[in-house]
Design a protein around this motif. Structure first.
Motif, PDB file in Angstrom:
ATOM      1  N   MET A 188       6.014  10.954   3.624  1.00 37.83           N
ATOM      2  CA  MET A 188       4.654  10.493   3.352  1.00 37.83           C
ATOM      3  C   MET A 188       3.663  11.285   4.201  1.00 37.83           C
ATOM      4  SD  MET A 188       4.598   8.195   1.028  1.00 37.83           S
ATOM      5  CE  MET A 188       2.948   7.547   1.287  1.00 37.83           C
ATOM      6  N   PRO A 189       2.549  11.740   3.622  1.00 41.37           N
ATOM      7  CA  PRO A 189       1.548  12.488   4.388  1.00 41.37           C
ATOM      8  C   PRO A 189       0.964  11.654   5.520  1.00 41.37           C
ATOM      9  CG  PRO A 189       1.166  12.712   2.022  1.00 41.37           C
ATOM     10  CD  PRO A 189       2.192  11.626   2.200  1.00 41.37           C
ATOM     11  N   ARG A 190       0.766  12.295   6.660  1.00 41.47           N
ATOM     12  CA  ARG A 190       0.251  11.575   7.827  1.00 41.47           C
ATOM     13  C   ARG A 190      -1.128  10.987   7.563  1.00 41.47           C
ATOM     14  NH1 ARG A 190       0.593  13.329  14.163  1.00 41.47           N
ATOM     15  NH2 ARG A 190      -0.894  11.790  14.961  1.00 41.47           N
ATOM     16  N   ASP A 191      -1.987  11.707   6.871  1.00 42.11           N
ATOM     17  CA  ASP A 191      -3.340  11.196   6.645  1.00 42.11           C
ATOM     18  C   ASP A 191      -3.325   9.954   5.761  1.00 42.11           C
ATOM     19  OD1 ASP A 191      -2.585  12.790   4.435  1.00 42.11           O
ATOM     20  OD2 ASP A 191      -4.673  12.985   3.822  1.00 42.11           O
ATOM     21  N   TYR A 210       5.564   3.320  15.028  1.00 40.55           N
ATOM     22  CA  TYR A 210       6.992   3.503  14.759  1.00 40.55           C
ATOM     23  C   TYR A 210       7.286   3.346  13.271  1.00 40.55           C
ATOM     24  CZ  TYR A 210       8.053   3.493  19.758  1.00 40.55           C
ATOM     25  OH  TYR A 210       8.128   3.812  21.100  1.00 40.55           O
ATOM     26  N   ALA A 211       6.670   2.340  12.652  1.00 39.48           N
ATOM     27  CA  ALA A 211       6.861   2.159  11.210  1.00 39.48           C
ATOM     28  C   ALA A 211       6.304   3.360  10.449  1.00 39.48           C
ATOM     29  CB  ALA A 211       6.190   0.873  10.754  1.00 39.48           C
ATOM     30  N   ALA A 212       5.155   3.854  10.870  1.00 41.35           N
ATOM     31  CA  ALA A 212       4.543   4.992  10.186  1.00 41.35           C
ATOM     32  C   ALA A 212       5.406   6.240  10.298  1.00 41.35           C
ATOM     33  CB  ALA A 212       3.146   5.249  10.753  1.00 41.35           C
ATOM     34  N   TRP A 213       5.944   6.513  11.477  1.00 46.41           N
ATOM     35  CA  TRP A 213       6.796   7.700  11.631  1.00 46.41           C
ATOM     36  C   TRP A 213       8.097   7.550  10.844  1.00 46.41           C
ATOM     37  CZ3 TRP A 213       5.218  12.204  12.641  1.00 46.41           C
ATOM     38  CH2 TRP A 213       4.142  12.417  13.499  1.00 46.41           C
ATOM     39  N   ALA A 214       8.583   6.325  10.703  1.00 43.34           N
ATOM     40  CA  ALA A 214       9.759   6.109   9.856  1.00 43.34           C
ATOM     41  C   ALA A 214       9.431   6.474   8.408  1.00 43.34           C
ATOM     42  CB  ALA A 214      10.224   4.670   9.958  1.00 43.34           C
ATOM     43  N   LEU A 215       8.276   6.041   7.921  1.00 48.78           N
ATOM     44  CA  LEU A 215       7.873   6.372   6.552  1.00 48.78           C
ATOM     45  C   LEU A 215       7.633   7.864   6.401  1.00 48.78           C
ATOM     46  CD1 LEU A 215       5.394   3.431   5.831  1.00 48.78           C
ATOM     47  CD2 LEU A 215       7.829   3.582   5.268  1.00 48.78           C
ATOM     48  N   ARG A 216       7.071   8.479   7.436  1.00 50.61           N
ATOM     49  CA  ARG A 216       6.814   9.928   7.380  1.00 50.61           C
ATOM     50  C   ARG A 216       8.127  10.709   7.297  1.00 50.61           C
ATOM     51  NH1 ARG A 216       6.614  14.380   6.643  1.00 50.61           N
ATOM     52  NH2 ARG A 216       5.324  16.051   7.507  1.00 50.61           N
ATOM     53  N   ASP A 217       9.083  10.363   8.139  1.00 48.43           N
ATOM     54  CA  ASP A 217      10.313  11.142   8.212  1.00 48.43           C
ATOM     55  C   ASP A 217      11.315  10.779   7.118  1.00 48.43           C
ATOM     56  OD1 ASP A 217       9.232  12.418  10.374  1.00 48.43           O
ATOM     57  OD2 ASP A 217      10.407  11.347  11.881  1.00 48.43           O
ATOM     58  N   VAL A 243      -2.194   3.316   4.467  1.00 44.70           N
ATOM     59  CA  VAL A 243      -1.096   2.377   4.691  1.00 44.70           C
ATOM     60  C   VAL A 243      -1.330   1.562   5.960  1.00 44.70           C
ATOM     61  CG1 VAL A 243       1.397   2.144   5.011  1.00 44.70           C
ATOM     62  CG2 VAL A 243       0.499   3.882   3.444  1.00 44.70           C
ATOM     63  N   PHE A 244      -1.731   2.222   7.041  1.00 44.61           N
ATOM     64  CA  PHE A 244      -2.038   1.559   8.311  1.00 44.61           C
ATOM     65  C   PHE A 244      -3.456   1.957   8.732  1.00 44.61           C
ATOM     66  CE2 PHE A 244       2.611   2.208   8.379  1.00 44.61           C
ATOM     67  CZ  PHE A 244       3.035   0.901   8.530  1.00 44.61           C
ATOM     68  N   PRO A 245      -4.481   1.266   8.253  1.00 43.19           N
ATOM     69  CA  PRO A 245      -5.863   1.661   8.540  1.00 43.19           C
ATOM     70  C   PRO A 245      -6.149   1.766  10.034  1.00 43.19           C
ATOM     71  CG  PRO A 245      -5.794  -0.045   6.848  1.00 43.19           C
ATOM     72  CD  PRO A 245      -4.404   0.064   7.398  1.00 43.19           C
ATOM     73  N   ARG A 284       0.835  -1.211   0.000  1.00 42.96           N
ATOM     74  CA  ARG A 284       0.000   0.000   0.000  1.00 42.96           C
ATOM     75  C   ARG A 284       0.866   1.255   0.000  1.00 42.96           C
ATOM     76  NH1 ARG A 284      -2.753  -3.246   3.638  1.00 42.96           N
ATOM     77  NH2 ARG A 284      -2.134  -2.035   5.450  1.00 42.96           N
ATOM     78  N   LEU A 285       2.031   1.172   0.648  1.00 40.35           N
ATOM     79  CA  LEU A 285       2.960   2.294   0.577  1.00 40.35           C
ATOM     80  C   LEU A 285       3.376   2.534  -0.873  1.00 40.35           C
ATOM     81  CD1 LEU A 285       4.960   4.349   1.894  1.00 40.35           C
ATOM     82  CD2 LEU A 285       6.610   2.461   1.940  1.00 40.35           C
ATOM     83  N   LEU A 286       3.711   1.453  -1.585  1.00 43.31           N
ATOM     84  CA  LEU A 286       4.134   1.584  -2.981  1.00 43.31           C
ATOM     85  C   LEU A 286       3.041   2.222  -3.827  1.00 43.31           C
ATOM     86  CD1 LEU A 286       5.889  -1.853  -3.633  1.00 43.31           C
ATOM     87  CD2 LEU A 286       6.873   0.252  -2.748  1.00 43.31           C
ATOM     88  N   GLN A 287       1.784   1.883  -3.531  1.00 44.29           N
ATOM     89  CA  GLN A 287       0.668   2.418  -4.303  1.00 44.29           C
ATOM     90  C   GLN A 287       0.451   3.913  -4.037  1.00 44.29           C
ATOM     91  OE1 GLN A 287      -2.915  -0.167  -3.946  1.00 44.29           O
ATOM     92  NE2 GLN A 287      -1.504  -1.658  -3.053  1.00 44.29           N
ATOM     93  N   ASN A 288       0.910   4.395  -2.894  1.00 43.43           N
ATOM     94  CA  ASN A 288       0.664   5.786  -2.511  1.00 43.43           C
ATOM     95  C   ASN A 288       1.897   6.671  -2.587  1.00 43.43           C
ATOM     96  OD1 ASN A 288      -2.246   6.179  -1.277  1.00 43.43           O
ATOM     97  ND2 ASN A 288      -1.546   4.155  -0.612  1.00 43.43           N
ATOM     98  N   MET A 289       3.030   6.114  -2.998  1.00 42.67           N
ATOM     99  CA  MET A 289       4.264   6.880  -3.007  1.00 42.67           C
ATOM    100  C   MET A 289       4.575   7.384  -4.416  1.00 42.67           C
ATOM    101  SD  MET A 289       8.109   5.718  -1.827  1.00 42.67           S
ATOM    102  CE  MET A 289       7.684   5.611  -0.090  1.00 42.67           C
ATOM    103  N   PRO A 290       4.521   8.676  -4.637  1.00 40.89           N
ATOM    104  CA  PRO A 290       4.837   9.220  -5.958  1.00 40.89           C
ATOM    105  C   PRO A 290       6.278   8.897  -6.345  1.00 40.89           C
ATOM    106  CG  PRO A 290       3.778  10.875  -4.579  1.00 40.89           C
ATOM    107  CD  PRO A 290       4.127   9.726  -3.688  1.00 40.89           C
ATOM    108  N   GLY A 291       6.464   8.492  -7.592  1.00 36.23           N
ATOM    109  CA  GLY A 291       7.804   8.253  -8.100  1.00 36.23           C
ATOM    110  C   GLY A 291       8.346   6.874  -7.821  1.00 36.23           C
ATOM    111  N   VAL A 292       7.586   6.021  -7.105  1.00 40.57           N
ATOM    112  CA  VAL A 292       8.084   4.690  -6.813  1.00 40.57           C
ATOM    113  C   VAL A 292       7.966   3.818  -8.061  1.00 40.57           C
ATOM    114  CG1 VAL A 292       5.909   3.654  -6.035  1.00 40.57           C
ATOM    115  CG2 VAL A 292       8.057   2.848  -5.097  1.00 40.57           C
TER     116      VAL A 292
END
Length: 397
Positions: free
Chosen positions: A374-377, A363-370, A383-385, A144-152
């Motif tokens: 990746m937008p928090r929303d 923790y995984a979400a904040w790693a992806l954010r920083d 990504v993490f419902p 789901r991260l791959l689907q929402n990440m521009p440029g991946v």
């Protein structure tokens, strides 16, 4: 000779679950924009966080465990005067001193009470918040991260190993490869095989993927004289070495699993072997990444923890709260993150387990954010419902 039946059968095996089996490992990769790198290591079998990061400063520990997790006077390595590192992770102490190793105790997914390896691992890799979400959400949080990440470039994602990784399941394309497979084919033989499978869409797709992956250069860990290294950590070093090679190129996200953490009996022996594999994997990543280690974050996650009390077989049973390990040059290490709940009788979950104080997905979400902005929303919704990320723990430098 590689027969069609054997090849299709082997491909089908990638969908089987091995839960806590110690011989199975797998891997996935994805390209992403930027220079930051993320490695997620799934620890299959429920690692005992209380043994790996021993809260010897809590006086209740010796009351609950007579043989396990007894602190520095039993060989563990003091970290901060309260927690000690299991001696079989001693090779990582230089990382702790360099600020490149940290951990978060008392973490878990929202999975509760049923204590099944299969369901717990599915929820960890799916990144869902409820059992109903797990049924409805058939893809993994990395996909789901791959689907929402521009440029991946998700077509470069890999699943490598003897079983499927749910973390990579989903619409974003991926390729599969089983380690220690030999697929030697001459150019003429390849053309003949392509002609044979041309009218078979299923085999044509699988066969072409096999050729593509073999041509990409996947190999084994070798000595300088060209002979394969032996020993119980050879395979995990091969996975880590290949991960580092990919991460030194276009790849920015890698994930693989290390099994063998299910320690119902003889835990000292069981967890020691698993910790050796984990230590070698992290050190191989560091050595292989070179300067890129400074832009790398490693998260080691397990499906749930184990009981606070040891059992009569010198082991521990399935629990709830566990621990998460962070490593890499990109983290703020030599720290304990999160809240420690204590292990007195009144502090335990269901009178048996370490009480979780933080959702491991945060923790995984904040790693992806920083790491990837990746937008928090998007992280909390897609990504993490149903995740509430809370405040940033600030474990990235």
């Amino acid at each position: 000779m590689l027969s069609r039946r054997l090849f299709v059968k082997s491909t089908a095996l990638l969908g089987c679950s091995a839960a806590a089996h110690p011989l199975f490992s797998n891997m996935a990769f994805a390209d992403a924009p930027g220079d930051n790198r993320l490695v997620v290591i799934i620890l299959r079998g429920a690692m005992d966080g209380l043994d790996v990061f021993q809260p010897y400063g809590d006086n209740n520990l010796r009351k609950l465990r007579q043989k396990l997790s007894l602190g520095p006077d039993q060989g563990a390595l003091d970290l901060d005067g309260y927690f000690a590192l299991h001696p079989d992770l001693g090779g990582l102490m230089p990382l702790w001193r360099a600020g490149e190793l940290a951990f978060a105790p008392a973490v878990s997914t929202p999975y509760r009470d049923k204590r099944s390896h299969f369901d717990g691992q599915d929820m960890l890799e799916a990144g869902t918040g409820t059992d109903l979400d797990l049924i409805q959400q058939r893809d993994g949080w990395l996909n789901r991260l791959l689907q929402n990440m521009p440029g991946v470039r998700s077509e470069t994602a890999y699943s490598v190993g003897l079983e499927d990784m749910k973390i990579l399941d989903g619409p974003a394309p991926a390729k599969s490869w089983a380690p220690q497979t030999r697929f030697n084919l001459s150019a003429q033989g390849q053309r003949l095989l392509e002609h044979v499978w041309h009218e078979d869409p299923l085999f044509r797709s699988a066969g072409q993927q096999a050729i593509d992956i073999v041509e990409s250069g996947i190999g084994t860990v070798t000595k300088e004289d060209g002979k394969e290294k032996g020993g119980p950590t050879r395979d995990v070093r091969a996975l880590a070495r290949f991960s580092a090679d990919r991460l030194n190129g276009a790849t920015r996200i890698a994930t693989f699993s290390i099994s063998g953490w299910d320690s119902h009996a003889n835990q000292a022996r069981v967890i020691g072997r698993a910790l050796n594999r984990l230590s070698d994997a992290i050190l191989t990543l560091r050595d292989g990444l070179g300067q890129n280690w400074q832009r790398t974050t490693v998260l080691a996650m397990t499906e749930f923890g184990r009981t606070v009390r040891e059992n009569g077989s010198g082991g521990t049973d399935h629990g709830t709260g566990g621990a998460m390990l962070m490593a890499g040059g990109a983290i703020r290490g030599a720290r304990v993150y999160g809240k420690w709940p204590g292990i007195s009788e009144q502090d335990l979950y269901s009178d048996r387990d370490l009480m979780p104080t933080q959702d491991i997905r945060a923790y995984a979400a904040w790693a992806l954010r920083d790491l990837f902005d990746m937008p928090r929303d998007v992280l909390e919704r897609s990504v993490f419902p149903h995740l509430d990320m809370g405040e940033n723990p600030g474990f990235l430098a």
